[in-house]
Each structure stands twice: as structure tokens, then as C-alpha cells.
Design a protein around this motif. Structure first.
Motif, PDB file in Angstrom:
ATOM      1  N   ASP A 165     -20.939 -35.262  15.275  1.00 45.38           N
ATOM      2  CA  ASP A 165     -21.792 -36.179  16.021  1.00 45.38           C
ATOM      3  C   ASP A 165     -20.913 -37.045  16.913  1.00 45.38           C
ATOM      4  O   ASP A 165     -20.124 -37.856  16.431  1.00 45.38           O
ATOM      5  CB  ASP A 165     -22.591 -37.047  15.036  1.00 45.38           C
ATOM      6  CG  ASP A 165     -23.597 -37.915  15.769  1.00 45.38           C
ATOM      7  OD1 ASP A 165     -23.824 -37.682  16.973  1.00 45.38           O
ATOM      8  OD2 ASP A 165     -24.146 -38.846  15.144  1.00 45.38           O
ATOM      9  N   ARG A 166     -21.038 -36.865  18.215  1.00 44.62           N
ATOM     10  CA  ARG A 166     -20.160 -37.580  19.150  1.00 44.62           C
ATOM     11  C   ARG A 166     -20.494 -39.063  19.244  1.00 44.62           C
ATOM     12  O   ARG A 166     -19.669 -39.853  19.695  1.00 44.62           O
ATOM     13  CB  ARG A 166     -20.251 -36.934  20.535  1.00 44.62           C
ATOM     14  CG  ARG A 166     -21.618 -36.952  21.144  1.00 44.62           C
ATOM     15  CD  ARG A 166     -21.648 -36.254  22.473  1.00 44.62           C
ATOM     16  NE  ARG A 166     -20.806 -36.917  23.429  1.00 44.62           N
ATOM     17  CZ  ARG A 166     -20.734 -36.584  24.717  1.00 44.62           C
ATOM     18  NH1 ARG A 166     -21.443 -35.559  25.153  1.00 44.62           N
ATOM     19  NH2 ARG A 166     -19.942 -37.234  25.538  1.00 44.62           N
ATOM     20  N   TRP A 167     -21.697 -39.463  18.851  1.00 45.74           N
ATOM     21  CA  TRP A 167     -22.085 -40.866  18.934  1.00 45.74           C
ATOM     22  C   TRP A 167     -22.033 -41.541  17.572  1.00 45.74           C
ATOM     23  O   TRP A 167     -22.509 -42.674  17.432  1.00 45.74           O
ATOM     24  CB  TRP A 167     -23.493 -40.990  19.504  1.00 45.74           C
ATOM     25  CG  TRP A 167     -23.587 -40.526  20.913  1.00 45.74           C
ATOM     26  CD1 TRP A 167     -24.140 -39.373  21.368  1.00 45.74           C
ATOM     27  CD2 TRP A 167     -23.098 -41.203  22.070  1.00 45.74           C
ATOM     28  NE1 TRP A 167     -24.033 -39.270  22.734  1.00 45.74           N
ATOM     29  CE2 TRP A 167     -23.392 -40.394  23.199  1.00 45.74           C
ATOM     30  CE3 TRP A 167     -22.431 -42.411  22.276  1.00 45.74           C
ATOM     31  CZ2 TRP A 167     -23.038 -40.752  24.478  1.00 45.74           C
ATOM     32  CZ3 TRP A 167     -22.082 -42.761  23.569  1.00 45.74           C
ATOM     33  CH2 TRP A 167     -22.390 -41.930  24.656  1.00 45.74           C
TER      34      TRP A 167
ATOM     35  N   ASN B 122     -22.105 -38.180   2.782  1.00 46.17           N
ATOM     36  CA  ASN B 122     -22.597 -39.438   3.326  1.00 46.17           C
ATOM     37  C   ASN B 122     -23.653 -39.159   4.387  1.00 46.17           C
ATOM     38  O   ASN B 122     -23.689 -38.099   5.007  1.00 46.17           O
ATOM     39  CB  ASN B 122     -21.444 -40.248   3.935  1.00 46.17           C
ATOM     40  CG  ASN B 122     -20.436 -40.654   2.881  1.00 46.17           C
ATOM     41  OD1 ASN B 122     -19.404 -40.028   2.731  1.00 46.17           O
ATOM     42  ND2 ASN B 122     -20.741 -41.706   2.150  1.00 46.17           N
ATOM     43  N   ALA B 123     -24.514 -40.121   4.586  1.00 43.15           N
ATOM     44  CA  ALA B 123     -25.555 -39.960   5.594  1.00 43.15           C
ATOM     45  C   ALA B 123     -24.954 -39.863   6.977  1.00 43.15           C
ATOM     46  O   ALA B 123     -23.829 -40.305   7.230  1.00 43.15           O
ATOM     47  CB  ALA B 123     -26.537 -41.123   5.510  1.00 43.15           C
ATOM     48  N   ILE B 124     -25.728 -39.268   7.896  1.00 47.44           N
ATOM     49  CA  ILE B 124     -25.192 -39.027   9.239  1.00 47.44           C
ATOM     50  C   ILE B 124     -25.017 -40.324  10.018  1.00 47.44           C
ATOM     51  O   ILE B 124     -24.244 -40.402  10.953  1.00 47.44           O
ATOM     52  CB  ILE B 124     -26.122 -38.048   9.990  1.00 47.44           C
ATOM     53  CG1 ILE B 124     -25.433 -37.514  11.244  1.00 47.44           C
ATOM     54  CG2 ILE B 124     -27.445 -38.724  10.352  1.00 47.44           C
ATOM     55  CD1 ILE B 124     -26.178 -36.410  11.914  1.00 47.44           C
ATOM     56  N   GLY B 125     -25.758 -41.370   9.613  1.00 49.55           N
ATOM     57  CA  GLY B 125     -25.638 -42.633  10.324  1.00 49.55           C
ATOM     58  C   GLY B 125     -24.574 -43.554   9.792  1.00 49.55           C
ATOM     59  O   GLY B 125     -24.294 -44.598  10.389  1.00 49.55           O
ATOM     60  N   GLU B 126     -23.940 -43.216   8.681  1.00 48.77           N
ATOM     61  CA  GLU B 126     -22.930 -44.097   8.092  1.00 48.77           C
ATOM     62  C   GLU B 126     -21.605 -43.953   8.822  1.00 48.77           C
ATOM     63  O   GLU B 126     -21.261 -42.877   9.312  1.00 48.77           O
ATOM     64  CB  GLU B 126     -22.743 -43.761   6.609  1.00 48.77           C
ATOM     65  CG  GLU B 126     -23.952 -44.100   5.757  1.00 48.77           C
ATOM     66  CD  GLU B 126     -23.669 -43.891   4.289  1.00 48.77           C
ATOM     67  OE1 GLU B 126     -22.487 -43.667   3.959  1.00 48.77           O
ATOM     68  OE2 GLU B 126     -24.611 -43.938   3.488  1.00 48.77           O
TER      69      GLU B 126
END
Length: 566
Positions: free
Chosen positions: A161-163, A89-93
Motif C-alpha cells: 500500500d503506497r499510501w 496487522n490491519a492495513i490501516g495500522e
């Protein structure tokens, strides 16, 4: 034949070990690389027909031995391998939160939550307020369905990714809230200034403020700079270091009017959140002075004050010289002080009264009164009114399965749990009731067999045999009645029947004596050690046994009962 073997062996050696290059071959190779870099010679081509950049370093372009032992010019080992690539999956999902936009239902659907009517959870998992009448019966105010998403398959960066999943609008709401608070403060300050201008108090407050500034400037030369007033002989170089991950003290509150931070000693004695109006117990750092007044520091200061006061009154005690003596003297002083306070309070109560107000019931009892009338019997049963409702949760309680009257775990024996209703040790088994209790406790010894000699067990009779025995007994009774009605009985038969009755009565008396002794022995035993008696056969007593019982029975109204057994 020999030539083929030699060539094959040379090929094998060439594959396993790199062939040593001669000086001339090495020189030609280097010249070819220089010409390719200058553009005078064509670049190398890989197996796909693509040119290889000659400026790529050798440690990148060289193929490892475990990937391609043929040593062909290629850069395939530097490109992503298709068989190892996985669709992540994409990092922003992130997981979808909230409710679905197009999921507004008007009717109750089968399998939905009985409380709110949503399809994505059940009643016991519902986070909405429990309704008085659920959506299952009303069919109105159906809650929208939440998003249902399968687990995300993130790659290496996405997992770390912590955010990831953070909603920036949440921070924007906080910023807007603080902006509203600042705007309210400004408007309040503007209203105060307008009121002071209207009343004429503003000039007086400005004069007081200017006089205070003049007083501060007057004595500014006598103030010692922090960190400068010290003696070189007593100088202590203790570094107030901090962990690099912790927030620095001077960054906790950026207001210049907040607590002073000494950069040389790295100390901030006051609370940096004092201007913000936060509680010192709720913040992570409340100044260095907060640490100084925790633990045994307060008790040590109280002991020091007591030593000074005792020394002024003539007692020669010192905290460092006589710590034990000072501690004992302080403890005795505390005890005498408490006794004096109690005596003083008792004397005031005796003089002025009012002790009944101090002995009032607790406030919880006074305020916990209701108008619900409940009347109880002497045994605690409710006669009138409603019994107090037991608080229950929304989860299932006391669920009985497979005809059981008790829950699993209500019975324990020999280290195993079971059901109390049937003494079964098998979970989720079918309840067999009292029959199961008798079978599971069959190792217990019956009452009659424990006190008497073991007898052979009788084989249970079938219904047909029991019916035949009954018919035979009825015929015998009829014959006996006919024989009694006849007057042709002789004296010899009467004497024989009397002798048989006497023998039966004698045996019944002996059996009754044994039974009385057994009962007395049982009554002397502890209740927990008495044998089990539910499996003993119960028979109707005969006429001789009833006569023996009447003869051996103890009558309390008999005046000579006290002389029996003497």
C-alpha cells in the motif's frame, strides 16, 4: 484369501486412479445435477453438514487429488486454512509517530537522555538542540518520551500500500497555506484598486488596456495558426512521444494563461511554471526551448555568428564547408581578444593607477578577524591567550581501553594493524608497554650481536644470587684495600700486576678499535637500515676500557689531529 487380496488391490487402484464411469452412470449423474439445480432434489452435504450450492462450477467444487483423495463432496479446499492463517496487522495500522501524551516527567530519570531527559533514546542519538547545561544536571524542561513500537507484521496488501502511513492532515496544511496566500493576494489587489480609485488612475489604465486589445484584434488575421504553416515537400513526421508514467505537459500548469501547448506536435516551447514564479533550475520541466539551449548548442551558435561576422569582413569561411578552418580561426580570435583586453587593462592602470585596490586580500581574510589575543613562541606553542578550539562532534572520540596509550590501528606491520604503544596485533588486548614492544620485536638482531660473532645468552640471575655476588665483591674490595695498606708487597708481585695491566690495556685498545670501526660502519648506513640496539646489555666500563677510550678519542682542539691516519 484370494478374495481379500483382490478387493484390497481394487481399493488401492480406486484411490490412485479415477474409476471410469459407464454411460448409464454418467447419464444418472447429469440428471441428478439438473434436478438439484431445479430444486427437485436435495443438495449435496459436506462433512460438516452444510449444503453445497449446485450452481457452483465444477472447476471450483472439484477437489484436487493432493488434498483429499477420497473424492468426498466438500468445499473445504476453497475456504481459508486455519494452519496457514497468520495474524497480520490491519492495513490501516502504521508506526506511531510523535511523543506520548501521558509521559510528562518532572524529574530526571536514571538511564534517560542527558541532554533532554527522554527515556527513549541516548545522548548521542538526541535530535534536540544541545543544551548548555543538560537535563541531567538541571532536572527541568524534561522532554516527553517518543512512541516506541515493535515492527509491524503487515500482510500482502499492507506491504504494497503506497499510501500506508500517510497523514492526510499534512496535505490539509498545504491546502490551507495556499489558501492563505490567495487571500493575501486578493486583499493586496483590493487595496491597489482602492488606491487607484482614490487617485483617479483607474480610468486611464482601462483605456490603455482597451487600446491594446483593439491592436491585437486588428492584426489577428495575419497570425499563422501553430502547426498549419508548413510546406508539404518538407513535412517531417517526428512524433514527440512521452512515457506513459510521466506527467503530460498540458497538466503541469492548468492556468489557461500559461505556456501554449500544441496538441498536434505535442510541444510546449515556453516554461509552464513561468507564471508561478518558480526557478527553472528547480523544476523538472522548463519547456522545450530549455533543452535547445543546453550542451554544445550555444557554442555552435557562437561559432556560426563568428563565421557570419568574418565573412562580412572578407574572410571566406563557412561552418559546413570548412569547419576545421573556422574552429582554428575562432580559437586564434579568442586568444587575441583576451590579449587585447589584458593590454587595455594594463594601459588603463598605468595611466590612472589604482592597482593596489585590485590586489586586496580576499574577503574571507578581511572578515575573519577577531579580538582574541594569542601569542605564540618560535616553536608554535601558545604563550598568552587561548588556543583555537578544535571542532568536535557529539560522538565519542579517542576512547582508549585496556591501559592503551594509542587507539587501534595506529601501528601497521606485515599487513596487520595493531597498537602503537605496545605493538600488539590482537584487538582489545591489554597493553604491556615497552615490554610488549621488546617481545613483539624480538626477531630483530641487537646492535652488538649484529656486528660481532654470536655469543651464548647469559641466564638471568635471581635477586639472591645478585645479592651474594655483591657481598663477595665488597669483601674482595676490602681485602684489596687492606693489602694496599700493607707494605709487605714484593717487587715480583708488582711486576706481575703491571704485566697484567698492560695485557688488559692491550685488549681494551683492540676492543676500542673494533668499536670505532663498527660505529663508522653504522654511520655510513641509512637510518632506516640500521640494526636494533635496545636489547644490548649495558655494563659499567672498566678502568682499562676508560683508558683506551681516552687514548683513542679524537680531540678537535689538538693541532696535530688533522695528521692522524696519514
Amino acid at each position: 484369501m484370494t478374495e481379500q487380496t483382490t478387493t484390497s488391490s481394487e481399493g488401492i487402484v480406486g484411490l490412485d486412479e479415477p474409476k471410469k464411469m459407464t454411460r448409464e452412470d454418467w447419464r444418472k449423474k447429469k440428471e441428478l445435477e439438473e434436478q438439484r439445480k431445479l430444486g427437485n432434489a436435495p443438495a449435496e452435504v459436506d462433512e460438516e453438514g452444510k449444503d453445497i450450492n449446485p450452481h457452483i462450477p465444477q472447476y471450483i467444487s472439484s477437489v484436487p487429488w493432493y488434498i483429499d483423495p477420497s473424492k468426498r463432496p466438500t468445499l473445504k479446499h476453497q475456504r481459508p486454512q486455519d494452519e496457514r492463517q497468520k495474524q497480520f496487522n490491519a492495513i490501516g495500522e502504521w508506526y506511531k509517530r510523535g511523543v506520548q501524551d501521558n509521559s510528562l516527567a518532572t524529574k530526571f530519570r536514571k538511564g534517560a537522555c542527558e541532554n533532554c531527559g527522554a527515556m527513549t533514546h541516548k545522548k548521542k542519538d538526541c535530535l534536540e538542540r544541545p543544551r548548555k547545561v543538560g537535563a541531567r544536571f538541571t532536572g527541568t524542561s524534561i522532554a516527553p518520551d517518543e512512541h516506541f513500537q515493535v515492527e509491524l507484521d503487515l500482510d500482502y496488501d499492507g506491504k504494497r500500500d503506497r499510501w500506508n502511513g500517510y497523514d492526510p492532515e499534512e496535505h490539509q496544511r498545504i491546502v490551507e497555506e495556499y489558501a492563505k496566500v490567495d487571500l493575501a493576494k486578493r486583499t493586496l489587489k483590493a487595496h491597489r484598486l482602492q488606491d487607484e480609485l482614490a487617485s483617479g488612475k483607474l480610468d486611464q489604465t482601462e483605456r490603455e488596456h482597451n487600446s491594446e486589445d483593439e491592436d491585437e484584434d486588428k492584426y489577428a488575421d495575419d497570425i499563422d495558426m501553430p502547426g498549419q504553416n508548413f510546406d508539404s515537400k518538407r513535412r517531417i513526421t517526428v512524433r514527440n512521444l512521452r512515457i506513459r508514467e510521466d506527467t503530460a505537459k498540458y497538466l503541469r500548469n492548468l492556468d489557461p494563461n500559461s505556456a501554449y501547448y500544441d496538441p498536434k506536435t505535442r510541444s510546449m516551447r515556453e516554461n509552464p511554471y513561468s507564471n508561478a514564479g518558480k526557478n527553472p533550475d528547480e523544476v523538472g520541466y522548463a519547456g522545450d526551448n530549455f533543452v535547445r539551449y543546453t550542451g554544445d548548442t550555444i557554442t555552435m551558435a557562437q561559432t556560426q555568428l563568428f563565421a557570419w561576422e568574418a565573412y562580412e569582413r572578407g574572410s571566406e569561411v563557412h561552418l559546413q564547408a570548412d569547419p576545421t578552418k573556422l574552429e582554428l580561426l575562432h580559437n586564434s580570435f579568442k586568444v587575441k581578444k583576451e590579449d587585447f583586453k589584458e593590454k587595455q587593462g594594463d594601459s588603463i592602470l598605468k595611466k590612472y593607477g589604482g592597482e593596489e585596490h585590485l590586489n586586496a586580500p580576499p574577503r574571507e581574510l578581511l572578515l575573519a578577524q577577531t579580538e582574541d589575543y594569542v601569542e605564540y613562541s618560535r616553536h608554535g606553542a601558545v604563550l598568552k591567550g587561548l588556543e583555537k578550539a578544535v571542532a568536535r562532534s557529539k560522538y565519542e572520540e579517542d576512547v582508549l581501553i585496556n591501559n592503551h596509550a594509542c587507539i587501534w590501528g595506529s601501528y601497521w606491520k606485515d599487513g596487520y594493524w595493531g597498537y602503537k604503544c605496545c605493538h600488539s596485533m590482537v584487538k582489545q588486548s591489554y597493553c604491556t608497554g615497552e615490554t610488549g614492544v621488546g617481545i613483539n620485536n624480538s626477531d630483530c638482531v641487537p646492535f652488538e650481536e649484529s656486528l660481532t660473532e654470536p655469543q651464548e645468552e647469559e641466564v638471568p640471575k635471581s635477586l639472591l644470587e645478585m645479592h651474594r655476588d655483591k657481598m663477595v665483591k665488597e669483601k674482595k674490595k676490602k681485602k684489596n684495600k687492606k693489602n694496599k695498606n700493607k707494605k709487605h708487597t714484593s717487587d715480583s708481585s708488582d711486576s706481575e700486576s703491571e704485566e697484567k695491566k698492560k695485557e688488559k690495556l692491550k685488549k681494551a685498545l683492540e676492543a676500542e678499535d673494533k668499536r670505532v670501526k663498527q660505529v663508522d660502519a653504522l654511520l655510513q648506513l641509512d637510518e632506516r637500515k640500521r640494526p636494533y640496539n635496545s636489547l644490548g646489555q649495558v655494563k659499567a666500563p672498566s678502568e682499562e676500557e676508560m683508558e683506551a677510550f681516552r687514548m683513542k678519542r679524537c680531540r678537535p682542539d689538538d693541532p696535530m689531529a688533522s695528521f692522524l691516519g696519514q
